[in-house]
Design a protein around this motif. Structure first.
Motif, PDB file in Angstrom:
ATOM      1  N   GLU A  67       0.259  -6.293   3.969  1.00  0.00           N
ATOM      2  CA  GLU A  67      -0.228  -5.184   3.150  1.00  0.00           C
ATOM      3  C   GLU A  67      -1.428  -5.598   2.319  1.00  0.00           C
ATOM      4  OE1 GLU A  67       3.269  -4.097   1.025  1.00  0.00           O
ATOM      5  OE2 GLU A  67       4.128  -2.950   2.695  1.00  0.00           O
ATOM      6  N   LEU A 135      -1.469   5.657   7.777  1.00  0.00           N
ATOM      7  CA  LEU A 135      -1.433   4.231   7.472  1.00  0.00           C
ATOM      8  C   LEU A 135      -0.808   3.443   8.613  1.00  0.00           C
ATOM      9  CD1 LEU A 135      -0.341   4.442   3.740  1.00  0.00           C
ATOM     10  CD2 LEU A 135      -2.611   3.908   4.614  1.00  0.00           C
ATOM     11  N   PRO A 271      -6.248   8.205   3.653  1.00  0.00           N
ATOM     12  CA  PRO A 271      -5.583   7.321   2.691  1.00  0.00           C
ATOM     13  C   PRO A 271      -6.485   7.051   1.486  1.00  0.00           C
ATOM     14  CG  PRO A 271      -5.439   6.434   4.923  1.00  0.00           C
ATOM     15  CD  PRO A 271      -6.428   7.549   4.969  1.00  0.00           C
TER      16      PRO A 271
END
Length: 300
Positions: A67, A135, A271
């Motif tokens: 991430e 995502l 996003p």
């Protein structure tokens, strides 16, 4: 290999869910990718990936690294996009998703002009009526229609949208026009979607009332619903960007005009970490301007 290159390899491995697929995507050998991941884990002193003969997934620390690495790589890409904007020659790949009917009816005639305007930009477009995970699937932007619920994404309106209840003149002559929204229960209705009950919503006495409808045909494509309505198979509830041409031609006519349907809009959704993406901004502005010039039959 520097740290950024190792990060890109690691992110690609997890996105592709295998060393083989990542290697093919990047044009590298599977052995090279595997060696780099082993070296990365050795340098960090942790196991990032659980390997088995059947599947590959990240360890908890590997997921945290993924991430953070993904955000870092996105920031690097955005920095490069900003530089290209300053050079007046935007370049790069833009991955898009859009509903099938909207894509074929409106993106299809508009995208060539965008690509001609920006010759160093590449577009990868996926047309599908399913709800995608931007995502998870790595899209830069998607087009969504209706009311948005996911607050973790950024949405910009690119066009207003009107929805109408309509049918063919032949169906109207044979079955008569519904006078009240509740009358649609007695009609053959053309249903959009699969596997669930279908409600049509109308504003009645200051509130939205949902009316359950039934019909012989259920399909997950708005153009097929429109064509079935033109053929006289029943009532349809359609956005004007799909029904507009048929309404202008008279092959469909509106019913229940005095009952307003809940408003909806066409949104560009992306996003939060894509807000600085130059290509996303350029495409949104281009679509917004182009759709504003569309005829009232499509967008109102």
């Amino acid at each position: 290999m520097n740290q950024l290159e190792d990060m890109r390899l690691f992110v690609s491995v997890l996105d592709c869910k295998s060393f083989t697929a990542a290697a093919e995507t990047l044009g590298l050998s599977k052995q090279f990718v595997s060696r780099r991941m082993t070296a990365l884990e050795a340098r960090l002193g942790v196991r990032l990936i659980n390997r088995s003969t059947r599947k590959l997934n990240a360890t908890p620390v590997g997921l945290a690294y993924y991430e953070r690495a993904r955000r870092i790589l996105d920031d690097v890409d955005e920095a490069e996009h900003l530089v290209t904007l300053q050079s007046n020659s935007p370049r790069g790949l833009l991955r898009l998703s859009a509903p099938m009917s909207f894509g074929t009816l409106h993106l299809s005639p508009l995208l060539p002009g965008f690509l001609q305007r920006y010759p160093d930009v590449n577009i990868e477009l996926d047309l599908s009526d399913r709800v995608i995970d931007l995502l998870e699937e790595g899209y830069d932007m998607t087009v969504r229609i209706g009311v948005l619920e996911d607050s973790t994404l950024v949405a910009r309106q690119i066009a207003p949208l009107e929805t109408v209840t309509c049918c063919s003149p032949d169906y109207l002559r044979q079955r008569g026009a519904p006078q009240l929204p509740s009358d649609v229960r007695a009609h053959d209705c053309l249903l959009y979607g699969h596997g669930k009950a279908v409600d049509w919503s109308y504003w009645i006495d200051g509130r939205v009332e949902r009316i359950g409808v039934r019909g012989r045909l259920r399909v997950n494509n708005g153009e097929l619903v429109r064509d079935a309505a033109v053929a006289g198979l029943g009532l349809a509830m359609l956005p004007t960007f799909i029904a507009g041409t048929a309404l202008e031609a008279g092959t469909l006519v509106r019913v229940l005009r005095e009952y307003e349907l809940p408003s909806a809009k066409v949104y560009a959704v992306y996003p939060q970490h894509r807000q600085a993406n130059v290509l996303v901004r350029l495409l949104i502005d281009y679509l917004k301007d182009s759709l504003a010039e569309s005829s009232h039959a499509a967008f109102s």
